[in-house]
Write a protein that holds these residues in place. Structure first.
Motif, PDB file in Angstrom:
ATOM      1  N   ASP A   1       0.851  -1.502  -0.120  1.00 51.40           N
ATOM      2  CA  ASP A   1       0.199  -0.151  -0.106  1.00 51.40           C
ATOM      3  C   ASP A   1       1.463   1.533  -0.135  1.00 51.40           C
ATOM      4  O   ASP A   1       0.864   1.962  -0.971  1.00 51.40           O
ATOM      5  CB  ASP A   1      -0.819   0.085   0.963  1.00 51.40           C
ATOM      6  CG  ASP A   1      -2.492  -0.669   1.257  1.00 51.40           C
ATOM      7  OD1 ASP A   1      -1.802  -1.126  -0.127  1.00 51.40           O
ATOM      8  OD2 ASP A   1      -2.382  -1.607   2.166  1.00 51.40           O
ATOM      9  N   ALA A   2       2.344   1.316   0.705  1.00 50.06           N
ATOM     10  CA  ALA A   2       2.881   2.401   0.787  1.00 50.06           C
ATOM     11  C   ALA A   2       3.449   2.300  -0.392  1.00 50.06           C
ATOM     12  O   ALA A   2       4.014   3.516  -1.015  1.00 50.06           O
ATOM     13  CB  ALA A   2       4.007   2.012   2.116  1.00 50.06           C
ATOM     14  N   LEU A   3       3.969   1.695  -0.519  1.00 49.68           N
ATOM     15  CA  LEU A   3       4.673   1.844  -2.241  1.00 49.68           C
ATOM     16  C   LEU A   3       3.598   1.694  -3.499  1.00 49.68           C
ATOM     17  O   LEU A   3       4.643   1.629  -4.666  1.00 49.68           O
ATOM     18  CB  LEU A   3       5.703   0.719  -2.492  1.00 49.68           C
ATOM     19  CG  LEU A   3       6.770   0.877  -1.797  1.00 49.68           C
ATOM     20  CD1 LEU A   3       7.908  -0.655  -1.579  1.00 49.68           C
ATOM     21  CD2 LEU A   3       7.060   1.995  -1.955  1.00 49.68           C
ATOM     22  N   SER A   4       2.490   1.895  -3.536  1.00 49.46           N
ATOM     23  CA  SER A   4       1.212   2.207  -4.412  1.00 49.46           C
ATOM     24  C   SER A   4       1.576   0.587  -5.861  1.00 49.46           C
ATOM     25  O   SER A   4       1.574   0.682  -6.740  1.00 49.46           O
ATOM     26  CB  SER A   4       1.586   2.932  -5.331  1.00 49.46           C
ATOM     27  OG  SER A   4       1.113   4.190  -4.504  1.00 49.46           O
ATOM     28  N   VAL A   5       2.361  -0.800  -4.684  1.00 46.72           N
ATOM     29  CA  VAL A   5       2.292  -1.657  -6.150  1.00 46.72           C
ATOM     30  C   VAL A   5       1.192  -2.745  -5.061  1.00 46.72           C
ATOM     31  O   VAL A   5       0.837  -2.873  -4.153  1.00 46.72           O
ATOM     32  CB  VAL A   5       3.780  -2.360  -5.391  1.00 46.72           C
ATOM     33  CG1 VAL A   5       4.366  -1.397  -6.510  1.00 46.72           C
ATOM     34  CG2 VAL A   5       4.516  -2.739  -4.463  1.00 46.72           C
ATOM     35  N   SER A   6       1.730  -4.399  -5.828  1.00 45.78           N
ATOM     36  CA  SER A   6       1.051  -5.120  -4.647  1.00 45.78           C
ATOM     37  C   SER A   6       1.020  -6.105  -4.230  1.00 45.78           C
ATOM     38  O   SER A   6       2.389  -5.544  -4.208  1.00 45.78           O
ATOM     39  CB  SER A   6       0.273  -6.532  -6.733  1.00 45.78           C
ATOM     40  OG  SER A   6       0.133  -5.382  -7.881  1.00 45.78           O
ATOM     41  N   ALA A   7       0.631  -6.274  -3.151  1.00 49.10           N
ATOM     42  CA  ALA A   7       0.911  -7.280  -2.230  1.00 49.10           C
ATOM     43  C   ALA A   7       2.016  -8.714  -3.260  1.00 49.10           C
ATOM     44  O   ALA A   7       1.576  -8.782  -4.240  1.00 49.10           O
ATOM     45  CB  ALA A   7       0.029  -7.856  -1.352  1.00 49.10           C
ATOM     46  N   GLY A   8       2.832  -9.086  -2.530  1.00 46.72           N
ATOM     47  CA  GLY A   8       3.526 -10.132  -3.075  1.00 46.72           C
ATOM     48  C   GLY A   8       4.677  -9.317  -4.469  1.00 46.72           C
ATOM     49  O   GLY A   8       5.952 -10.441  -5.142  1.00 46.72           O
ATOM     50  N   SER A   9       4.815  -8.191  -5.022  1.00 51.97           N
ATOM     51  CA  SER A   9       6.207  -7.798  -5.684  1.00 51.97           C
ATOM     52  C   SER A   9       7.284  -7.768  -5.196  1.00 51.97           C
ATOM     53  O   SER A   9       7.246  -7.537  -3.374  1.00 51.97           O
ATOM     54  CB  SER A   9       5.250  -5.862  -5.727  1.00 51.97           C
ATOM     55  OG  SER A   9       4.207  -6.305  -6.412  1.00 51.97           O
ATOM     56  N   PRO A  10       8.320  -7.405  -5.654  1.00 52.55           N
ATOM     57  CA  PRO A  10       9.708  -7.997  -5.381  1.00 52.55           C
ATOM     58  C   PRO A  10      10.221  -5.785  -4.815  1.00 52.55           C
ATOM     59  O   PRO A  10       9.495  -4.853  -5.499  1.00 52.55           O
ATOM     60  CB  PRO A  10      10.543  -7.755  -6.733  1.00 52.55           C
ATOM     61  CG  PRO A  10      10.031  -7.655  -7.316  1.00 52.55           C
ATOM     62  CD  PRO A  10       8.215  -7.568  -6.809  1.00 52.55           C
ATOM     63  N   VAL A  11      10.923  -6.435  -3.256  1.00 56.42           N
ATOM     64  CA  VAL A  11      11.444  -5.176  -2.784  1.00 56.42           C
ATOM     65  C   VAL A  11      12.370  -4.934  -2.278  1.00 56.42           C
ATOM     66  O   VAL A  11      13.063  -7.003  -1.980  1.00 56.42           O
ATOM     67  CB  VAL A  11      10.443  -4.838  -0.766  1.00 56.42           C
ATOM     68  CG1 VAL A  11      10.972  -4.162  -0.663  1.00 56.42           C
ATOM     69  CG2 VAL A  11       9.286  -4.607  -1.749  1.00 56.42           C
ATOM     70  N   PHE A  12      13.416  -4.111  -2.289  1.00 57.93           N
ATOM     71  CA  PHE A  12      14.769  -3.925  -1.652  1.00 57.93           C
ATOM     72  C   PHE A  12      14.584  -3.201  -0.715  1.00 57.93           C
ATOM     73  O   PHE A  12      14.765  -2.132  -0.680  1.00 57.93           O
ATOM     74  CB  PHE A  12      15.568  -3.526  -2.954  1.00 57.93           C
ATOM     75  CG  PHE A  12      17.735  -4.141  -2.967  1.00 57.93           C
ATOM     76  CD1 PHE A  12      18.079  -4.276  -3.889  1.00 57.93           C
ATOM     77  CD2 PHE A  12      17.524  -3.028  -1.371  1.00 57.93           C
ATOM     78  CE1 PHE A  12      19.078  -4.643  -3.427  1.00 57.93           C
ATOM     79  CE2 PHE A  12      19.411  -3.544  -1.960  1.00 57.93           C
ATOM     80  CZ  PHE A  12      20.146  -4.232  -2.442  1.00 57.93           C
ATOM     81  N   LEU A  13      15.355  -4.872   0.551  1.00 58.85           N
ATOM     82  CA  LEU A  13      14.634  -3.795   1.695  1.00 58.85           C
ATOM     83  C   LEU A  13      16.434  -3.516   1.849  1.00 58.85           C
ATOM     84  O   LEU A  13      17.883  -4.505   2.073  1.00 58.85           O
ATOM     85  CB  LEU A  13      14.240  -5.168   3.141  1.00 58.85           C
ATOM     86  CG  LEU A  13      14.397  -4.710   4.107  1.00 58.85           C
ATOM     87  CD1 LEU A  13      13.738  -4.020   4.808  1.00 58.85           C
ATOM     88  CD2 LEU A  13      14.040  -5.751   5.356  1.00 58.85           C
ATOM     89  N   ILE A  14      16.385  -2.217   2.620  1.00 60.90           N
ATOM     90  CA  ILE A  14      17.744  -1.899   3.009  1.00 60.90           C
ATOM     91  C   ILE A  14      17.728  -2.129   4.889  1.00 60.90           C
ATOM     92  O   ILE A  14      16.566  -1.184   5.479  1.00 60.90           O
ATOM     93  CB  ILE A  14      18.154  -0.655   2.280  1.00 60.90           C
ATOM     94  CG1 ILE A  14      19.255  -1.194   1.305  1.00 60.90           C
ATOM     95  CG2 ILE A  14      19.886  -0.423   3.753  1.00 60.90           C
ATOM     96  CD1 ILE A  14      19.765   0.590   0.520  1.00 60.90           C
ATOM     97  N   GLU A  15      17.882  -2.565   5.442  1.00 60.48           N
ATOM     98  CA  GLU A  15      18.293  -2.451   7.063  1.00 60.48           C
ATOM     99  C   GLU A  15      19.409  -1.635   7.510  1.00 60.48           C
ATOM    100  O   GLU A  15      20.523  -2.010   7.259  1.00 60.48           O
ATOM    101  CB  GLU A  15      17.907  -3.302   8.073  1.00 60.48           C
ATOM    102  CG  GLU A  15      16.577  -3.911   7.467  1.00 60.48           C
ATOM    103  CD  GLU A  15      16.073  -5.366   8.536  1.00 60.48           C
ATOM    104  OE1 GLU A  15      15.614  -4.827   8.912  1.00 60.48           O
ATOM    105  OE2 GLU A  15      17.471  -6.495   9.856  1.00 60.48           O
ATOM    106  N   ARG A  16      19.612  -0.395   7.954  1.00 58.95           N
ATOM    107  CA  ARG A  16      20.206   0.571   8.105  1.00 58.95           C
ATOM    108  C   ARG A  16      21.033   0.339   9.375  1.00 58.95           C
ATOM    109  O   ARG A  16      20.221   1.591   9.963  1.00 58.95           O
ATOM    110  CB  ARG A  16      20.311   1.194   6.862  1.00 58.95           C
ATOM    111  CG  ARG A  16      21.972   2.773   6.936  1.00 58.95           C
ATOM    112  CD  ARG A  16      22.044   3.426   6.503  1.00 58.95           C
ATOM    113  NE  ARG A  16      20.791   5.096   6.017  1.00 58.95           N
ATOM    114  CZ  ARG A  16      20.692   5.570   4.884  1.00 58.95           C
ATOM    115  NH1 ARG A  16      21.610   5.558   3.672  1.00 58.95           N
ATOM    116  NH2 ARG A  16      19.266   6.417   5.174  1.00 58.95           N
ATOM    117  N   THR A  17      21.794   0.515  10.667  1.00 60.11           N
ATOM    118  CA  THR A  17      22.570   1.503  11.098  1.00 60.11           C
ATOM    119  C   THR A  17      23.365   2.181  11.379  1.00 60.11           C
ATOM    120  O   THR A  17      24.189   1.811  10.912  1.00 60.11           O
ATOM    121  CB  THR A  17      22.789   0.250  12.279  1.00 60.11           C
ATOM    122  OG1 THR A  17      21.215  -0.891  12.666  1.00 60.11           O
ATOM    123  CG2 THR A  17      22.637   0.548  13.850  1.00 60.11           C
TER     124      THR A  17
END
Lengths: 248, 248
Positions: B197-213
């Protein structure tokens, strides 16, 4: 551990932490079914909402996954691999104390398309060697690798047993082709059917794609690869220093 | 350009190259429907198999995508972003000549769960500030950012307009918190409903996740983020030098 109703820590966070511990200590092993909502409500004397919030967070962290029609399952922990130097698959797995193996699917001479030609710095249509392998870590398919090599080098490389000998090692020790550095391009994509079959996942599963062009002396490109990693099995880590654009 | 039947370059590779050029020069703009198989067969006087092979390669490269029930469409080109230094979103977009904006969804004080506590080096249950924003590039949602800040710093940061002022800039210029370096963890995941919803894509779409500290002086963690990038919109690049494990 029991859930402390008097604690300042919300119940769902306590339950989440408790389940995480039980996953980590092997009480809930990888690929096992998580107890149902009803079972967790009963075991920990908490509300259904608390259970749902806790499980929702575990889903977000990738510790558990929903398998449609089957329930909620504990996922396999991701392999955590450093992305800080140009290293090959066998070297990466050795650094993690894992056993690398390879399944050599096929190889063929191909006419370089636009991308391959650009990466190997040759004219479009030039014959290049294309090698397809599945790379396994402790016997589990982790990466589907498509390697493009310049014709002459490729012809020599495929005379070796590529299920046993790493291409990087062959290049460096047998073919006087030291690897100096590489350009990496990183993407998250969905597996198409061919990638899904190679990685033993469903089509549409997330894939961490590394496109890598390795250079030898005089910035000569000698190896262009597409490395399709199972998204649910890998996490790459790196460390970067602050860089303020335009700062003195 | 026409397809040269006498060329050594396979017909499908020529057609693939031709369509790529037409995408790049704007003849086939982003989000437009690609001509149908029939239309391409007729226009270029090639076989249906040639068209299919060419389109298959364009799909693999992400230049086009299938929208179920609608046909094959030209994708938006990926933003290519360097991953070579600790930089903020506004800085990244400025470096690419793009306009960064932000939609501030909400913020709340939360009890740190296990992961947040570990990253911010505080006890589990400590109150931390959680800020949720959508980051846009030239008006298109590119990243859904969840930022966790230590309580005191977070309380001050949310007094600013975070749709206008970058958190990195606030930390460095207003709150005497220089950023020194950061740890990055990179994953490919599928969007759950909230991320979708946040990215205006369908659920299941590929996401590049960066966790950054991110760390300030004395290796003090001051900012933990989860950055969910639209997989179809971003490619990260880096360059790494050869490192032979165990070599002298």
């Amino acid at each position: 551990m029991t859930i402390e109703h008097s604690s300042a820590v919300p119940l769902y966070a306590q339950l989440e932490s408790e389940i995480t511990t039980r996953i980590q200590n092997g009480d809930f092993p990888p690929n096992s079914r998580l107890p149902s909502e009803d079972e967790l409500v009963e075991e920990y004397s908490v509300s259904r909402t608390t259970v749902r919030n806790a499980v929702q967070n575990l889903l977000k962290k990738g510790l558990v996954e929903i398998r449609r029609g089957k329930g909620t399952f504990v996922t396999s922990p991701r392999i955590v691999q450093e992305l800080t130097g140009l290293t090959g698959f066998v070297e990466d797995m050795a650094a993690l104390g894992r056993k690398a193996s390879a399944k050599w699917l096929d190889h063929e001479l191909l006419a370089a398309d636009e991308t391959v030609a650009e990466q190997l710095a040759c004219p479009i249509g030039t014959e290049v060697m294309c090698i397809r392998r599945i790379r396994l870590s402790d016997g589990v398919p982790l990466s589907f690798d498509i390697t493009y090599l310049p014709y002459e080098l490729g012809r020599q490389i495929v005379s070796h047993d590529l299920e046993v000998e790493p291409i990087f090692t062959l290049l460096e020790t047998r073919y006087d082709t030291p690897l100096i550095e590489a350009e990496y391009r990183l993407q998250a994509i969905s597996a198409d059917q061919a990638i899904a079959d190679a990685l033993s996942v469903s089509a549409g599963s997330p894939v961490f794609l590394i496109e890598r062009t390795s250079y030898s002396r005089d910035h000569q490109p000698v190896d262009f690869e597409r490395l399709y990693y199972r998204g649910d099995h890998i996490r790459f880590t790196t460390r970067l220093a602050r860089r303020v654009p335009g700062a003195a």
